[in-house]
Design a protein around this motif. Sequence first.
Motif, mmCIF file in Angstrom:
data_model
loop_
_atom_site.group_PDB
_atom_site.id
_atom_site.type_symbol
_atom_site.label_atom_id
_atom_site.label_comp_id
_atom_site.label_asym_id
_atom_site.label_seq_id
_atom_site.Cartn_x
_atom_site.Cartn_y
_atom_site.Cartn_z
ATOM 1 N N GLU A 276 80.429 -54.733 -59.424
ATOM 2 C CA GLU A 276 80.878 -53.364 -59.711
ATOM 3 C C GLU A 276 81.778 -53.340 -60.934
ATOM 4 O O GLU A 276 81.642 -52.489 -61.830
ATOM 5 N N HIS A 277 82.687 -54.301 -60.998
ATOM 6 C CA HIS A 277 83.619 -54.383 -62.122
ATOM 7 C C HIS A 277 82.887 -54.616 -63.441
ATOM 8 O O HIS A 277 83.179 -53.959 -64.454
ATOM 9 N N ARG A 278 81.930 -55.535 -63.458
ATOM 10 C CA ARG A 278 81.166 -55.806 -64.683
ATOM 11 C C ARG A 278 80.356 -54.574 -65.110
ATOM 12 O O ARG A 278 80.207 -54.287 -66.302
ATOM 13 N N LEU A 279 79.826 -53.830 -64.161
ATOM 14 C CA LEU A 279 79.084 -52.613 -64.493
ATOM 15 C C LEU A 279 80.003 -51.581 -65.141
ATOM 16 O O LEU A 279 79.607 -50.890 -66.093
ATOM 17 N N TYR A 280 81.217 -51.462 -64.638
ATOM 18 C CA TYR A 280 82.166 -50.545 -65.268
ATOM 19 C C TYR A 280 82.472 -50.982 -66.699
ATOM 20 O O TYR A 280 82.594 -50.150 -67.609
ATOM 21 N N GLN A 281 82.615 -52.288 -66.913
ATOM 22 C CA GLN A 281 82.874 -52.775 -68.265
ATOM 23 C C GLN A 281 81.700 -52.466 -69.196
ATOM 24 O O GLN A 281 81.895 -52.051 -70.346
ATOM 25 N N ALA A 282 80.477 -52.670 -68.700
ATOM 26 C CA ALA A 282 79.295 -52.366 -69.499
ATOM 27 C C ALA A 282 79.198 -50.864 -69.767
ATOM 28 O O ALA A 282 78.825 -50.436 -70.875
ATOM 29 N N TYR A 289 82.026 -47.879 -77.275
ATOM 30 C CA TYR A 289 81.855 -48.940 -78.259
ATOM 31 C C TYR A 289 80.523 -48.888 -78.993
ATOM 32 O O TYR A 289 80.241 -49.750 -79.818
ATOM 33 N N GLY A 290 79.690 -47.923 -78.679
ATOM 34 C CA GLY A 290 78.437 -47.764 -79.416
ATOM 35 C C GLY A 290 77.320 -48.685 -78.986
ATOM 36 O O GLY A 290 76.313 -48.798 -79.696
ATOM 37 N N PHE A 291 77.435 -49.348 -77.833
ATOM 38 C CA PHE A 291 76.365 -50.207 -77.336
ATOM 39 C C PHE A 291 75.327 -49.357 -76.593
ATOM 40 O O PHE A 291 75.652 -48.318 -76.022
ATOM 41 N N SER A 292 74.105 -49.837 -76.580
ATOM 42 C CA SER A 292 73.068 -49.229 -75.744
ATOM 43 C C SER A 292 72.781 -50.160 -74.576
ATOM 44 O O SER A 292 73.097 -51.366 -74.624
ATOM 45 N N ALA A 293 72.171 -49.628 -73.530
ATOM 46 C CA ALA A 293 71.845 -50.450 -72.363
ATOM 47 C C ALA A 293 70.911 -51.591 -72.754
ATOM 48 O O ALA A 293 71.026 -52.709 -72.248
ATOM 49 N N GLY A 294 69.980 -51.331 -73.686
ATOM 50 C CA GLY A 294 69.040 -52.357 -74.123
ATOM 51 C C GLY A 294 69.684 -53.485 -74.889
ATOM 52 O O GLY A 294 69.144 -54.598 -74.929
ATOM 53 N N GLU A 295 70.840 -53.233 -75.514
ATOM 54 C CA GLU A 295 71.564 -54.299 -76.212
ATOM 55 C C GLU A 295 72.328 -55.173 -75.229
ATOM 56 O O GLU A 295 72.420 -56.393 -75.409
ATOM 57 N N ILE A 296 72.887 -54.567 -74.214
ATOM 58 C CA ILE A 296 73.711 -55.322 -73.263
ATOM 59 C C ILE A 296 72.856 -56.246 -72.402
ATOM 60 O O ILE A 296 73.223 -57.393 -72.145
ATOM 61 N N LEU A 297 71.705 -55.764 -71.944
ATOM 62 C CA LEU A 297 70.801 -56.546 -71.096
ATOM 63 C C LEU A 297 69.363 -56.323 -71.538
ATOM 64 O O LEU A 297 69.012 -55.252 -72.030
ATOM 65 N N ASP A 298 68.526 -57.333 -71.352
ATOM 66 C CA ASP A 298 67.116 -57.200 -71.676
ATOM 67 C C ASP A 298 66.276 -57.746 -70.528
ATOM 68 O O ASP A 298 66.801 -58.131 -69.481
ATOM 69 N N LEU A 307 80.710 -64.414 -64.926
ATOM 70 C CA LEU A 307 81.806 -65.227 -65.438
ATOM 71 C C LEU A 307 82.451 -64.660 -66.690
ATOM 72 O O LEU A 307 83.567 -65.037 -67.040
ATOM 73 N N LEU A 308 81.743 -63.766 -67.390
ATOM 74 C CA LEU A 308 82.256 -63.209 -68.641
ATOM 75 C C LEU A 308 82.073 -61.706 -68.657
ATOM 76 O O LEU A 308 81.104 -61.187 -68.106
ATOM 77 N N ASP A 309 82.986 -61.010 -69.341
ATOM 78 C CA ASP A 309 82.780 -59.585 -69.512
ATOM 79 C C ASP A 309 81.583 -59.362 -70.437
ATOM 80 O O ASP A 309 81.231 -60.236 -71.241
ATOM 81 N N PRO A 310 80.914 -58.221 -70.333
ATOM 82 C CA PRO A 310 79.670 -57.995 -71.076
ATOM 83 C C PRO A 310 79.822 -58.105 -72.582
ATOM 84 O O PRO A 310 78.887 -58.520 -73.273
ATOM 85 N N LYS A 311 80.970 -57.762 -73.134
ATOM 86 C CA LYS A 311 81.153 -57.828 -74.584
ATOM 87 C C LYS A 311 81.206 -59.267 -75.066
ATOM 88 O O LYS A 311 80.570 -59.627 -76.061
ATOM 89 N N CYS A 312 81.954 -60.109 -74.365
ATOM 90 C CA CYS A 312 81.995 -61.528 -74.728
ATOM 91 C C CYS A 312 80.623 -62.164 -74.544
ATOM 92 O O CYS A 312 80.184 -62.974 -75.370
ATOM 93 N N SER A 313 79.952 -61.812 -73.461
ATOM 94 C CA SER A 313 78.619 -62.351 -73.199
ATOM 95 C C SER A 313 77.652 -61.969 -74.320
ATOM 96 O O SER A 313 76.868 -62.793 -74.800
ATOM 97 N N TRP A 314 77.711 -60.709 -74.760
ATOM 98 C CA TRP A 314 76.854 -60.270 -75.871
ATOM 99 C C TRP A 314 77.181 -61.031 -77.148
ATOM 100 O O TRP A 314 76.282 -61.479 -77.871
ATOM 101 N N ALA A 315 78.463 -61.202 -77.437
ATOM 102 C CA ALA A 315 78.874 -61.871 -78.672
ATOM 103 C C ALA A 315 78.391 -63.322 -78.704
ATOM 104 O O ALA A 315 77.918 -63.809 -79.737
ATOM 105 N N LEU A 316 78.489 -64.021 -77.587
ATOM 106 C CA LEU A 316 78.087 -65.423 -77.547
ATOM 107 C C LEU A 316 76.581 -65.602 -77.661
ATOM 108 O O LEU A 316 76.107 -66.660 -78.077
ATOM 109 N N LEU A 334 83.504 -53.749 -86.230
ATOM 110 C CA LEU A 334 84.733 -54.216 -85.584
ATOM 111 C C LEU A 334 84.681 -54.012 -84.072
ATOM 112 O O LEU A 334 85.177 -54.844 -83.308
ATOM 113 N N LEU A 335 84.056 -52.914 -83.641
ATOM 114 C CA LEU A 335 83.980 -52.633 -82.209
ATOM 115 C C LEU A 335 83.095 -53.623 -81.470
ATOM 116 O O LEU A 335 83.124 -53.683 -80.237
ATOM 117 N N ARG A 336 82.300 -54.393 -82.192
ATOM 118 C CA ARG A 336 81.456 -55.401 -81.554
ATOM 119 C C ARG A 336 82.205 -56.712 -81.300
ATOM 120 O O ARG A 336 81.683 -57.604 -80.624
#
Length: 439
Positions: A276-282, A289-298, A307-316, A334-336
């Motif tokens: 639930e917490h990770r979904l709220y972060q996403a 932050y200008g992300f789309s659902a398709g960018e966060i997960l595929d 183990l990681l918040d969605p932004k860190c996971s996307w960056a890595l 910068l927001l990325r």
Amino acid sequence: MTVEEKLTILTDAAKYDVSCTSSGSSRGGQKGALGNTVAAGLCHSFSADGRCISLLKVLMTNVCIYDCRYCVNRRSHDTRRAAFTPRELCELTIGFYRRNYIEGLFLSSGVMKSPDYTCEQLIETLRLLREEYRFRGYIHVKAIPGADPRLLERLGQLCDRMSVNIELPSEKSLHTLCPEKTKQSILQPMGLIAGKIEENRHDLAVYRRTPSFVPAGQSTQMIVGATGESDRQILTLSEGLYRKYTLKRVFFSAYVPVVENALLPGKDTKPPLLREHRLYQADWLMRFYGFSAGEILDEQHPNLNPLLDPKCSWALTHPEFFPVEVNRADLHTLLRVPGIGPKSARAILTARRSASLRFEDLKKLGVVLKRAQYFLTCRGQALPGLRATPRTALRDLITQQGKELLGESEGEQLSLFQTARLGESSLRILLEEGRGQAG
């Protein structure tokens, strides 16, 4: 049954609805009126699990004609039933307000007799509060799917925010667990509310005395973990709801096993609170932050990394995007960057007009450098002394966020998910597994 007994039953029955908000509208004070609302929010008190408790959160009744499998108030469930009269609810709300217990009302209800009858009872309660008791405080009310549009329109003129719970993330799940409800019966009032909000906005620009309609907007809630939908399906649905119905919020509620049913997880199943917490972060990434659902997960990665918040996971997983030069990057870029939020990103854009920024300047601007350091350069250089590979960055970020979840970091940033709720031993095992993967 006394009012106190009814209150005990109906406040307890309302606790599973998490879409309890109290901001987004403003009602000017009037002579002789009671209470007020402010657009920035009313909340001044929070429960131990982080939820707002400044509103009287109650059901009008837990009697319901529907038999939704997951619901504690379903028709076939053996539970004590109660119902308030509109007058009783008004007296409770005003009494609690005068004692400074609350600043507003969150009112929902089971469906008794019919959607129209239930909606009429809600309207009468709000009418009494607004017109007879002259209550100007915040009111969030649940729309009743299937009610006549004219009733919903009247309800919307009396409240600040209205919500229609979509409940489950797919039509298939809705048909399985709520056979008496349909996707159309839920989306139709959402569309009606969205249309009336837009129409009212136009009318207010033309006619000064147009009655307001749901000035704080509408929201919805969906249950997470009761059925097998992936996080990608949930986020894609949320994105569509925001776009089509201009929702203020989509709330996620970790499924709590309160009733036995072969179609549901067992009663010994723990609520998926971390999910639930990770979904709220996403959701936050999509809204601010200008992300789309398709960018966060595929399709290859349909679920969020616990183990990681969605932004860190996307960056890595997108090394081609980094490092970002902080003195040249635009706002979108910068927001990325993990550790940079909307406020600090705009502060960077303002500050670098006067001078070229250094790493020591970024902390003063609100950047969380312990995360951002792996993805930034200043004046073309990485942070002095930083010797990080993708693997070590992953390991360090997992360690940092694990401590935050356990409440061991200096600021104890995530009080909503401290050890009392997640289970310290389970989380430590999870973190060790993640460190093993990183190493």
